[in-house]
Design a protein around this motif. Structure first.
Motif, PDB file in Angstrom:
ATOM      1  N   HIS A 416     -31.619 -17.809  44.505  1.00 33.08           N
ATOM      2  CA  HIS A 416     -32.819 -17.036  43.738  1.00 33.08           C
ATOM      3  C   HIS A 416     -32.130 -15.860  42.880  1.00 33.08           C
ATOM      4  O   HIS A 416     -31.032 -15.391  43.367  1.00 33.08           O
ATOM      5  CB  HIS A 416     -33.541 -16.335  44.910  1.00 33.08           C
ATOM      6  CG  HIS A 416     -34.879 -15.224  44.413  1.00 33.08           C
ATOM      7  ND1 HIS A 416     -34.364 -14.339  43.685  1.00 33.08           N
ATOM      8  CD2 HIS A 416     -36.038 -15.899  44.431  1.00 33.08           C
ATOM      9  CE1 HIS A 416     -35.879 -13.978  43.401  1.00 33.08           C
ATOM     10  NE2 HIS A 416     -36.700 -14.683  43.925  1.00 33.08           N
ATOM     11  N   LYS A 417     -32.595 -15.621  41.716  1.00 37.34           N
ATOM     12  CA  LYS A 417     -32.053 -14.766  40.737  1.00 37.34           C
ATOM     13  C   LYS A 417     -31.782 -13.400  41.028  1.00 37.34           C
ATOM     14  O   LYS A 417     -30.669 -12.754  40.644  1.00 37.34           O
ATOM     15  CB  LYS A 417     -32.817 -14.804  39.294  1.00 37.34           C
ATOM     16  CG  LYS A 417     -34.199 -14.334  39.428  1.00 37.34           C
ATOM     17  CD  LYS A 417     -34.980 -14.045  38.163  1.00 37.34           C
ATOM     18  CE  LYS A 417     -36.397 -13.889  38.187  1.00 37.34           C
ATOM     19  NZ  LYS A 417     -36.705 -12.769  39.120  1.00 37.34           N
ATOM     20  N   ILE A 452     -40.476 -13.977  47.281  1.00 35.01           N
ATOM     21  CA  ILE A 452     -39.356 -14.693  47.764  1.00 35.01           C
ATOM     22  C   ILE A 452     -39.739 -15.974  48.513  1.00 35.01           C
ATOM     23  O   ILE A 452     -39.393 -17.010  48.190  1.00 35.01           O
ATOM     24  CB  ILE A 452     -38.172 -13.838  48.421  1.00 35.01           C
ATOM     25  CG1 ILE A 452     -37.748 -12.940  47.381  1.00 35.01           C
ATOM     26  CG2 ILE A 452     -37.236 -14.753  49.089  1.00 35.01           C
ATOM     27  CD1 ILE A 452     -36.826 -11.969  47.860  1.00 35.01           C
ATOM     28  N   TRP A 455     -41.316 -18.522  46.522  1.00 33.64           N
ATOM     29  CA  TRP A 455     -40.426 -19.317  45.874  1.00 33.64           C
ATOM     30  C   TRP A 455     -39.682 -20.371  46.667  1.00 33.64           C
ATOM     31  O   TRP A 455     -39.419 -21.441  46.312  1.00 33.64           O
ATOM     32  CB  TRP A 455     -39.338 -18.254  45.293  1.00 33.64           C
ATOM     33  CG  TRP A 455     -38.185 -18.745  44.411  1.00 33.64           C
ATOM     34  CD1 TRP A 455     -38.323 -19.041  43.157  1.00 33.64           C
ATOM     35  CD2 TRP A 455     -36.944 -19.162  45.039  1.00 33.64           C
ATOM     36  NE1 TRP A 455     -36.915 -19.577  42.647  1.00 33.64           N
ATOM     37  CE2 TRP A 455     -36.113 -19.571  43.966  1.00 33.64           C
ATOM     38  CE3 TRP A 455     -36.328 -19.120  46.375  1.00 33.64           C
ATOM     39  CZ2 TRP A 455     -34.721 -19.935  44.135  1.00 33.64           C
ATOM     40  CZ3 TRP A 455     -35.072 -19.462  46.286  1.00 33.64           C
ATOM     41  CH2 TRP A 455     -33.985 -19.939  45.340  1.00 33.64           C
TER      42      TRP A 455
END
Ligand code: MCA
Ligand code: AMP
Length: 492
Positions: A416-417, A452, A455
């Motif tokens: 995750h970025k 999150i 995602w």
């Protein structure tokens, strides 16, 4: 011929499976699975252990495809209908499956894989069309099934069993729990794990009994089936019993009485896949009169230990080794420990898996030098019965009966970025056994936990999604730089 199929020929007109409102006989199953086998063979004489993945919801069709793969000499690789594409893709690639049989309702999910070279996606209808032709003779030592299990590595491993191993796992349970042809069981468990495939479906079919599928667990539907009086057996994970208790408690006194009376008529109710909390056992007993029979198993061994069908069922204990299972408890040096002393459970016997698929090193490490399989679970022999005390790894979580690797979730989170670092743990939970929790580090960036989770849902099955998050400046680590997960638990 595989003995399971031989037996099915004898049971003929008996009801084998109830699914989607239809009843299918053993003859239906034999005929349909032979047709599947013929279609999969497509004029070849034997699939020679080719891995065949299949994405079919729990049903008569699921069973016909599984049996068809076996009858054609293939290795069955069941995919879970609730998993997102990346989880399935991993299994398809790792197992080297070149053919996937898919139910039309799930065709869209696999659509992104359709153009992949060398991969053939066949609709269920496509394996049901030709008439059957002669099928190969299958030796018991040949590979039959591959189930994916999480462990102390970040990616799940394919646990390979042969026809002989599967047979031995079935026979052990049929004997221990006295399966009979008049038994009728509900199957509400996912069909990519031993519990649903071996303990429920295969034991029923071995015995000439009837297995009724539900697409997924719904407390109302299970109670409805209990009230109908058609069930003789029920097997589930502790979370399901917890949910059934909640449903019962939500009803009025009159309904509760009817439900309790109907449940008391079943001949056996079993709990496993995770520790059964004693309060759940006691509550279930007060509602139904049943002392749940708790047993212990693992994907790599089938079932290992069980409380007694006719004798003592001790709350908080998992009983004694099942017939044909050899068990020892050992210390860190692999030396057997005395009674009342914690030790790792190690297992030997015809029920133990063959290998982790194409993971020679991991397979070697999973066995002690003298051939005992190392489960990683810690137990103690006390007053003549075994009690599970826990696991030797903090990186394995059991939630809702599913085994989850903390390392796998951490690995995905790293992608995750906004996340710089993460540590995942299991927190004790009344309903789920444990719930997944994540401690995240993001530097200066603000994190939206809901985003999150969303995602993650596209990348991992629902039961692997953290239910609790905390944000920290850095993770607690010991002098060797390893995250101190027990310390982390206290932060939640
Ligand atoms: C689902 N939810 C969860 C979890 N799973 N929340 C916290 N922790 C979890 N583990 C959330 C979902 O995201 C959703 O919330 C809500 O609960 C309902 O989801 P649903 O999928 O409908 O849940 P469910 O159907 O009620 O699932 C519970 C279940 C399931 C039926 C207990 O977990 C299950 O089938 N477990 C059995 C697994 C099993 O067979 N294990 C055997 C492997 P939201 O709506 O917010 O998203 S072990 C084995 O085979 C060995 C050999 C052995 O010993 O048996
Ligand atoms: P799996 O590999 O998913 O089949 O999960 C197997 C693991 O579930 C075992 O190694 C145990 O940690 C756990 N398990 C299964 N049955 C029980 C039980 N009755 N009590 C405690 N843990 C259990």
């Amino acid at each position: 011929m595989i003995e399971l199929f031989q037996k099915a020929h004898l049971y003929k007109d008996r009801a084998a499976i109830v699914s989607n409102g239809n009843t299918y006989s053993y003859e239906d199953l034999v005929v349909k699975s032979s047709v599947v086998a013929t279609n999969l063979l497509n004029k070849a004489s034997d699939l020679k252990e080719a891995r065949i993945a299949f994405l079919v919801p729990p049903s008569f069709e699921y069973t016909a495809v599984q049996w068809g793969i076996w009858a054609a000499g293939g290795v069955a690789v069941p995919l879970c209908v609730q998993h997102p594409l990346p989880s399935m893709e991993y299994v398809i690639e790792d197992s080297g499956s070149k053919v996937i049989v898919v139910h039309k309702d799930y065709q869209d999910v696999l659509q992104p894989l359709e153009s992949r070279p060398g991969l053939s996606i066949i609709l269920l209808e496509g394996v049901f069309k030709k008439n059957s032709s002669p099928l190969p003779d299958i030796d018991l030592n040949r590979r039959a099934m591959m189930l994916y299990t999480s462990g102390t590595t970040n990616k799940p491993k394919g646990v390979v069993t042969t026809h002989g191993i599967i047979q031995s796992q079935i026979i052990t349970l049929v004997e221990a729990w006295e399966w009979q042809k008049d038994d009728y069981i509900l199957n509400i468990l996912p069909l990519h794990h031993v519990h649903g495939i071996i303990n429920v479906l295969s034991c029923a079919l071995w015995s000439g009994a009837c297995c009724e599928f539900h697409a997924k667990f719904e407390a109302k539907e299970v109670w409805g089936a209990i009230l109908s009086g058609r069930m003789t057996l029920f097997m589930a994970v502790p979370t399901i019993y917890y949910k059934l208790i909640n449903y019962w408690e939500s009803k009025n006194k009159k309904d509760q009485l009817l439900m309790s009376e109907a449940a008391s008529k079943l001949r056996l109710m079993v709990s496993g896949s995770a520790a059964l909390p004693v309060p759940v056992l006691e509550k279930w007993k007060s509602i139904t009169g049943h002392t749940l029979l708790e047993r212990y198993g693992m994907t790599e061994i089938g079932m290992g230990l069980s409380n007694s069908y006719r004798g003592e069922r001790r709350p908080g204990y998992v009983g004694l080794p099942l017939p044909g299972v050899a068990l020892r408890l050992v210390d860190k040096d692999n030396a057997p420990v005395d009674k009342d002393t914690p030790g790792e459970i190690q297992i030997k016997g015809p029920c133990v898996f063959k290998e982790y698929w194409q993971k020679e090193e991991a397979t070697k490490e999973a066995f002690a030098k003298d051939g005992w399989f190392r489960t990683g679970d810690v137990a103690m022999l006390h007053n003549g019965m075994y009690k599970i005390l826990g696991r030797d790894s903090v990186d394995i979580i059991k939630s809702g009966g599913y085994k989850i690797s903390a390392l796998e979730i951490e690995d995905v989170l790293r992608g995750h970025k906004d996340i710089e670092d993460s540590a995942v743990i299991g927190l004790e939970d009344e309903e789920w056994g444990e719930v997944v929790a994540a401690c995240l580090v993001s530097g200066q960036k603000a994190l939206d936990f809901e985003e999150i989770s969303k995602w993650l849902r596209a990348r991992l099955p629902a039961y692997k999604i953290p239910r609790k998050y905390i944000l920290q400046k850095k993770l607690p680590r010991n002098v060797l730089g390893k995250v101190t997960k027990n310390e982390l638990k206290s932060l939640f």
